[in-house]
Scaffold this active site. Sequence first.
Site, PDB file in Angstrom:
ATOM      1  N   GLU A  10      26.184 -56.650 -36.296  1.00 11.55           N
ATOM      2  CA  GLU A  10      25.557 -57.833 -36.625  1.00 11.55           C
ATOM      3  C   GLU A  10      26.006 -58.108 -38.271  1.00 11.55           C
ATOM      4  O   GLU A  10      26.338 -59.461 -38.348  1.00 11.55           O
ATOM      5  CB  GLU A  10      23.877 -57.941 -36.509  1.00 11.55           C
ATOM      6  CG  GLU A  10      23.206 -58.936 -37.473  1.00 11.55           C
ATOM      7  CD  GLU A  10      21.688 -58.342 -37.517  1.00 11.55           C
ATOM      8  OE1 GLU A  10      21.253 -59.106 -38.407  1.00 11.55           O
ATOM      9  OE2 GLU A  10      21.351 -57.520 -37.345  1.00 11.55           O
ATOM     10  N   ASP A  33      28.411 -61.848 -38.684  1.00 11.17           N
ATOM     11  CA  ASP A  33      27.643 -62.796 -39.669  1.00 11.17           C
ATOM     12  C   ASP A  33      28.880 -63.302 -40.547  1.00 11.17           C
ATOM     13  O   ASP A  33      29.045 -64.717 -40.731  1.00 11.17           O
ATOM     14  CB  ASP A  33      26.605 -62.211 -40.293  1.00 11.17           C
ATOM     15  CG  ASP A  33      26.124 -63.408 -41.225  1.00 11.17           C
ATOM     16  OD1 ASP A  33      25.700 -64.197 -41.184  1.00 11.17           O
ATOM     17  OD2 ASP A  33      26.222 -63.055 -42.674  1.00 11.17           O
ATOM     18  N   GLU A  67      25.514 -62.836 -33.357  1.00 13.88           N
ATOM     19  CA  GLU A  67      26.306 -62.011 -34.133  1.00 13.88           C
ATOM     20  C   GLU A  67      27.167 -60.790 -33.986  1.00 13.88           C
ATOM     21  O   GLU A  67      28.540 -60.713 -34.144  1.00 13.88           O
ATOM     22  CB  GLU A  67      25.736 -62.191 -35.641  1.00 13.88           C
ATOM     23  CG  GLU A  67      25.120 -63.595 -36.004  1.00 13.88           C
ATOM     24  CD  GLU A  67      24.300 -63.268 -37.453  1.00 13.88           C
ATOM     25  OE1 GLU A  67      24.312 -64.286 -38.178  1.00 13.88           O
ATOM     26  OE2 GLU A  67      23.753 -62.099 -37.851  1.00 13.88           O
ATOM     27  N   ASP A  83      20.660 -62.385 -33.712  1.00 14.73           N
ATOM     28  CA  ASP A  83      21.392 -60.998 -34.240  1.00 14.73           C
ATOM     29  C   ASP A  83      22.423 -60.774 -33.312  1.00 14.73           C
ATOM     30  O   ASP A  83      23.479 -60.183 -33.717  1.00 14.73           O
ATOM     31  CB  ASP A  83      20.092 -59.999 -34.523  1.00 14.73           C
ATOM     32  CG  ASP A  83      19.252 -60.193 -35.777  1.00 14.73           C
ATOM     33  OD1 ASP A  83      19.682 -61.184 -36.636  1.00 14.73           O
ATOM     34  OD2 ASP A  83      18.305 -59.744 -35.817  1.00 14.73           O
TER      35      ASP A  83
END
EC number: 3.1.26.3
Length: 229
Positions: free
Chosen positions: A45, A49, A121, A118
């Site tokens: 995650e 991102d 990502e 989450d």
Amino acid sequence: MKISTELRAFSKRLGHDFARPELLQRALTHGSISTATRPDNQRLEFLGDRVLGLTMAEALFSADRAATEGQLAPRYNALVKGETCAAIARQIGLGEVLKLGRSEMLSGGRRKEALLADAMEAVLAAVYLDAGFEVARQVILTLWADRLDNVDDDARDAKTALQEWAQANGMSPPRYVQTARSGPDHAPEFEITVRLDDGREAHASGKGTKRSIEQAAAQALLDRIEGST
């Protein structure tokens, strides 16, 4: 590693065929079901991102070379915020393949905004590690294409728009109440409720700054107001 029919179908919806399907397995593993031999998706995650952020920043920068930083920033925020990631996750049916513990599953985890964002990502990070940045970039640009085309609409300041609507209808400015806060200091999660004098309210939760979650709550209430007119 053999991939299940369910994950193969998900990979097709995602737009990437994994050479290392174990990366996808990890990206879909929530902390509620992780073990010492089955790590969760939090590290992915973190990476995903950044992959998403660079892709969106580059796309916006290239699409409008006359835009100022002040114009680019809200567009960027609209594209990478948790609500957008969760919407993309729902679009490709990510919740259906998310691996959750029993209690999280029973509490509706497959529909939770923060969990979907989450995991989305994390899946992007898995694509990046499996095939490199250019492939991950193309997957992202394909999935986010409609939002890139309409980013100016999504980037409008929802808090300002909601306050103007309230005042135009003889009400006090909207009230924002923090109803919950969790997570570490470096990555807090907020739950915000926004209320109007007439009793209407909306909620939003997720990672980011408190203001970004307030913006999400304001947008949710604006959508509700627009849907009732």
